[in-house]
Motif scaffolding. Structure first.
Motif, PDB file in Angstrom:
ATOM      1  N   GLU A 272     -48.205 -19.302   7.867  1.00  0.00           N
ATOM      2  CA  GLU A 272     -47.272 -19.641   8.710  1.00  0.00           C
ATOM      3  C   GLU A 272     -46.920 -21.066   8.651  1.00  0.00           C
ATOM      4  OE1 GLU A 272     -48.983 -15.933  10.061  1.00  0.00           O
ATOM      5  OE2 GLU A 272     -49.848 -17.873   9.454  1.00  0.00           O
ATOM      6  N   PHE A 273     -47.919 -21.927   8.728  1.00  0.00           N
ATOM      7  CA  PHE A 273     -47.893 -23.385   8.698  1.00  0.00           C
ATOM      8  C   PHE A 273     -46.892 -23.824   7.187  1.00  0.00           C
ATOM      9  CE2 PHE A 273     -49.315 -27.656   7.567  1.00  0.00           C
ATOM     10  CZ  PHE A 273     -48.794 -28.558   8.600  1.00  0.00           C
ATOM     11  N   ASN A 274     -47.687 -23.334   6.180  1.00  0.00           N
ATOM     12  CA  ASN A 274     -47.202 -23.725   4.873  1.00  0.00           C
ATOM     13  C   ASN A 274     -45.674 -23.210   4.757  1.00  0.00           C
ATOM     14  OD1 ASN A 274     -48.675 -25.515   3.292  1.00  0.00           O
ATOM     15  ND2 ASN A 274     -50.397 -24.100   3.573  1.00  0.00           N
ATOM     16  N   PHE A 275     -45.314 -22.043   5.354  1.00  0.00           N
ATOM     17  CA  PHE A 275     -43.782 -21.552   5.380  1.00  0.00           C
ATOM     18  C   PHE A 275     -42.866 -22.661   5.866  1.00  0.00           C
ATOM     19  CE2 PHE A 275     -40.368 -19.874   7.330  1.00  0.00           C
ATOM     20  CZ  PHE A 275     -39.769 -18.845   6.780  1.00  0.00           C
ATOM     21  N   LEU A 276     -43.385 -23.418   6.973  1.00  0.00           N
ATOM     22  CA  LEU A 276     -42.571 -24.454   7.606  1.00  0.00           C
ATOM     23  C   LEU A 276     -42.675 -25.701   6.980  1.00  0.00           C
ATOM     24  CD1 LEU A 276     -43.853 -24.431  11.336  1.00  0.00           C
ATOM     25  CD2 LEU A 276     -41.763 -23.626  10.358  1.00  0.00           C
ATOM     26  N   VAL A 277     -43.788 -26.038   6.136  1.00  0.00           N
ATOM     27  CA  VAL A 277     -43.840 -27.235   5.505  1.00  0.00           C
ATOM     28  C   VAL A 277     -42.825 -27.225   4.295  1.00  0.00           C
ATOM     29  CG1 VAL A 277     -45.270 -28.669   3.723  1.00  0.00           C
ATOM     30  CG2 VAL A 277     -46.318 -27.965   5.994  1.00  0.00           C
ATOM     31  N   GLU A 278     -43.014 -25.917   3.616  1.00  0.00           N
ATOM     32  CA  GLU A 278     -42.058 -25.815   2.348  1.00  0.00           C
ATOM     33  C   GLU A 278     -40.702 -25.972   2.589  1.00  0.00           C
ATOM     34  OE1 GLU A 278     -42.049 -22.598  -1.290  1.00  0.00           O
ATOM     35  OE2 GLU A 278     -42.044 -21.672   0.811  1.00  0.00           O
ATOM     36  N   ARG A 279     -40.165 -25.657   3.976  1.00  0.00           N
ATOM     37  CA  ARG A 279     -38.790 -25.688   4.057  1.00  0.00           C
ATOM     38  C   ARG A 279     -38.355 -26.757   5.107  1.00  0.00           C
ATOM     39  NH1 ARG A 279     -40.625 -20.971   3.498  1.00  0.00           N
ATOM     40  NH2 ARG A 279     -39.406 -19.212   2.493  1.00  0.00           N
TER      41      ARG A 279
END
Length: 368
Positions: A272-279
């Motif tokens: 979930e955290f890296n989903f946010l970072v990527e976008r």
């Protein structure tokens, strides 16, 4: 000792598991191909993390540790002592040909020390990394670990130079890349939106992710207040998503820091955290690992520290060292909003195949 090359792998904190997961996968693959190699995974329990549930291991395809030494809490000295005592018993009961440690947490240093005193060779994944800031416990852990390591698996040419300068022989240095990035690239297709994505109706490149956890930033109340004020004042109308450690949350509450665009959430899972970072439009952080992940995903990253042990994220990646003076923040945010942020480039060997290279080298060493 059997003819099988037995490796004891140490993990003490959540980021360690991201680093050892691909190594374990590579060992299993190698074993299935007929190589006489096996492993035992020891969790020292250094960091109690309620997010480290069965689903965490399942999500990242990490096998559950063979044992948990449950050495959490206490001062630096108490924790080091607890790990020394517990791991000595563990290694005596389950001897190994090699103890493999990763990163720079207390467990890394303590387990390396136990291994050498029991005449067991030590391999350090992420050897040679330096911030040159002795106020960081991690820096002391790195220095001690590298002074008693036999084999160094490094992430960058900078780390190689540091080791050479300290007298490490060339044949002990293996430039292999970054296992944290192995995990990132493998899991990238599995990233998933956290609840806040829909709750706030977030849009790609129209919000900023923040993380702050270093004592120098969060324990100094006026420092924390000034940093957050500067970030709020210079991020236009973008939402600021701030996953907060419970300790930091208490400080924010006491300081009455709140703003309509500042959204504090509980710490998020890896996917979930890296989903946010990527976008995200950008990440503002004081974490080392996040600078690596943001650089590989080509997301602008601002590090609120005066030094970094990962200079390649600045020279090749998307990271800039902002420093700890809150007044520095505006010029970097202005640069971001002016569309003048540097574009990152590929960092050598950060290609998802680091663990395979590590195990290939260990198989050669085991035959030596």
């Amino acid at each position: 000792m059997s003819n099988t090359y037995n490796i004891t792998i140490i993990a003490g904190a959540r980021p360690n598991f991201m680093k050892i997961a691909p190594i374990i996968h590579a060992i299993v693959k190698s074993k299935n191909e007929g190589h006489a190699i096996d492993y035992r995974l020891v969790h020292t329990g250094q960091h109690y993390d309620k997010n480290m549930s069965g689903s965490f291991f399942e999500q990242l395809k990490i096998p559950v540790p063979h044992t948990n030494l449950e050495c959490s809490g206490g001062t630096q000295a108490e924790q080091t002592a607890a790990i020394l005592v517990a791991f000595e018993k563990e290694l005596m009961a389950n001897p190994a040909d090699l103890v493999l440690v990763v990163g720079d947490v207390t467990s890394t240093m303590a387990c390396a020390l136990v291994a050498q005193k029991l005449h067991t060779k030590v391999a350090h994944v992420e050897g040679g990394i330096r911030s040159n800031d002795w106020t960081m416990p991690e820096e002391i852990n790195r220095l001690v670990t590298d002074s008693i390591t036999n084999y160094f698996f490094t992430t960058s040419e900078t780390a190689n130079k540091t080791l050479r300068a300290s007298g490490v022989k060339e044949e002990a240095i293996f430039y292999v890349g970054n296992t944290m990035i192995d995990t990132l690239l493998k899991q990238r297709p599995n990233f998933k939106a956290p609840k806040i994505w829909d709750e706030l109706n977030l849009k790609e490149k129209q919000y900023i992710v923040m993380t702050l956890h270093r004592p120098a930033n969060v324990d100094e109340e006026s420092q924390l207040k000034d940093m957050i004020a500067e970030i709020i004042n210079h991020t236009k109308d973008l939402p600021l998503i701030f996953p907060v450690h419970p300790r930091t949350a208490k400080i924010l509450e006491r300081l009455q820091i709140s703003h309509s665009r500042l959204h504090t959430v509980e710490p998020l899972g890896y996917l979930e955290f890296n989903f946010l970072v990527e976008r995200a439009k950008a990440v503002i952080t004081d974490s080392g690992g996040i600078t690596e992940e943001a650089s590989v995903m080509l997301v602008p990253c601002m590090t609120l520290r005066d030094n970094t042990e990962r200079p390649e994220t600045m020279t090749l990646g998307t990271n800039e060292l902002v420093g700890t003076n809150p007044k520095n923040i505006q010029k970097y945010l202005d640069k971001l909003f002016a569309g003048q942020w540097k574009t990152g480039q590929d960092i050598p060997l950060w290609d998802g195949k680091t663990a395979e290279r590590i195990i290939a080298e260990l198989i050669i060493l085991s035959d030596a």
